[in-house]
Scaffold this motif. Structure first.
Motif, short mmCIF file in Angstrom:
data_model
loop_
_atom_site.label_atom_id
_atom_site.label_comp_id
_atom_site.label_asym_id
_atom_site.label_seq_id
_atom_site.Cartn_x
_atom_site.Cartn_y
_atom_site.Cartn_z
N ASP A 198 0.83 -1.20 0.00
CA ASP A 198 0.00 0.00 0.00
C ASP A 198 0.87 1.26 0.00
O ASP A 198 2.10 1.18 -0.16
CB ASP A 198 -1.00 -0.01 1.18
N THR B 81 1.95 3.05 2.29
CA THR B 81 3.01 3.03 3.30
C THR B 81 4.29 2.43 2.70
O THR B 81 5.38 2.98 2.87
CB THR B 81 2.55 2.22 4.53
N HIS C 89 3.72 -5.59 5.31
CA HIS C 89 2.98 -5.64 6.58
C HIS C 89 1.57 -6.19 6.42
O HIS C 89 0.83 -6.29 7.38
CB HIS C 89 2.96 -4.25 7.25
N GLU C 90 1.19 -6.57 5.20
CA GLU C 90 -0.16 -7.11 4.98
C GLU C 90 -0.01 -8.55 4.53
O GLU C 90 0.09 -8.83 3.34
CB GLU C 90 -0.89 -6.31 3.90
N GLU D 261 -5.28 -7.39 6.97
CA GLU D 261 -4.66 -6.24 7.67
C GLU D 261 -5.40 -4.95 7.35
O GLU D 261 -5.79 -4.22 8.26
CB GLU D 261 -3.17 -6.16 7.33
#
Ligand code: BGC
Ligand code: ZN
Length: 369
Positions: free
Chosen positions: A43, A45, A68-69, A154
């Motif tokens: 994403d 981020t 992180h996902e 997430e």
């Protein structure tokens, strides 16, 4: 073992690195879970970390593994792990505990520490790798019937927290019963939030720039929400037409929109900001006297919301499941842009930043076997 990493604070440094294979004994007390990574979503981020705007390597390392996902499958568990077994599908929370009292009660998502420890974002390696180990406390089961949507676990936890925060804070009003919601932004957070608010029975307008007709409109309508292209109808005109929203969830990534949305909130309403704006923009020409007056006289509330803890993951996953019953097949339309592996980081970054038709970019890393 291969992983996708950046050199933090260095622009455009995404590259493939070789790291050690993980082992269950990385986690003490038999609480380790070894996961094979199946998919990792990316994403804004990740894009901003690759731009060098933020992100730090774990102490002692020069690089930070991204991701992180995560959606994966459990391969092995330590003897103390009860809620997961090999073969279970799973996801992981992102933030790891810091030293504050919030962290000690499992609320890492609201840590008051200066630093936050987030896998794939800040001071902890992420999941964009073939396998990883984590403490069972941070691994959340994904039901087998949701495996086609597991990579959204997430993002949906972030939405679950944002909505929960609004409802929790609004207990200050004793009888708050929101009817009308605006969601600003129609990326993954905006669309999933619209879905979750529809499940709660609100009338929902999603506002974003992309003109109609298009996939964003199709998905919103699939959820029974309305998609408004702000190129076709200004927010102020929408308010004249449908009234002031009781709840606004802001998810555009633009602080300009975040501040300006303050002008539209109904009396006693709640505005939730979720955009992590890494830039240095400032706004001018904001009707601050008027907004201040209306906010005071109208008892309005602004709340910032970031991240999600284990409970938010569970709530988000439960809503993903409910949405499959209420709006079958709609959510998977968000999964527009799969990428095969992370060997070509430039392709991932390019899809993320330049492909206007990409709602969700995610990397397929392995098949469940
Ligand atoms: C992630 C959150 C994280 C936030 C701030 C978002 O992209 O989804 O889990 O807390 O960035 O780093
Ligand atoms: Zn994110």
């Amino acid at each position: 073992m291969k992983a996708l990493a950046v050199n933090p604070k260095q622009e455009n440094s995404a590259h493939v690195v070789e790291i050690d294979a993980p082992s269950l004994d990385f986690v003490p007390n038999g609480r380790g879970v070894l996961v094979k990574t199946l998919q990792v979503g990316v994403d804004a981020t990740d894009a901003e970390i690759n731009e060098g705007l933020y992100g730090q390597a774990p102490e002692g390392d020069s690089f930070l593994v991204l991701g992180h996902e995560v959606f994966g499958i459990v391969e092995e568990v330590g003897p103390a792990v009860k809620h997961l077994k090999p073969g279970d599908y799973c996801t992981c929370t992102v933030r790891r505990p810091g030293p504050t009292m919030y962290d000690t009660i499992g609320r890492n998502d609201i840590t008051s520490h200066d630093e936050y420890y987030e896998r794939g974002i800040n001071l902890r390696h992420g999941f964009m790798t073939e396998k990883f180990v984590d403490d069972a406390e941070f691994v959340v089961k994904v039901p087998v019937g949701l495996k086609h949507l597991g990579v959204l676990s997430e993002p949906v936890s972030v939405c679950a927290k944002a909505i929960e925060q609004a409802y929790l804070a609004q207990t200050r009003l004793q009888v708050w019963n929101p009817q009308l919601a605006f969601v600003t932004g129609a990326g993954q957070i905006g669309l999933l939030t619209a879905m979750m608010l529809r499940l709660r029975g609100l009338e929902v307008y999603v506002l974003a720039r992309t003109p109609n007709p298009g996939l964003k409109e199709e998905i919103c309508e699939g959820y029974g929400a309305h998609y408004i292209s702000t190129q076709e109808e200004e927010p102020a005109d929408l308010v004249k037409r449908v009234g002031n929203p009781d709840l606004i969830i802001e998810a555009t990534g633009s602080s300009y929109v975040a501040f300006n949305s303050m002008q539209y909130l109904n009396r006693n309403g709640a505005l939730v900001w979720t955009s992590v704006t890494g830039g240095k923009n400032t706004i001018t020409d904001f009707p601050s006297d008027q907004v201040n007056l209306e906010w005071v006289l109208g008892n309005k509330l602004l709340v910032g919301s970031v991240n999600g803890n284990r409970d938010h993951f569970k709530k988000g996953i439960a809503d993903l499941a409910m949405a499959e019953v209420m709006f079958p097949g709609v959510t998977q339309k968000i999964l527009t842009t799969p990428i095969d592996g992370f060997d070509n980081p430039a392709e991932i970054i390019d899809k993320l930043t330049n492909d206007k038709s990409a709602l969700k970019v995610y990397v397929n890393i392995a098949e469940a076997s």
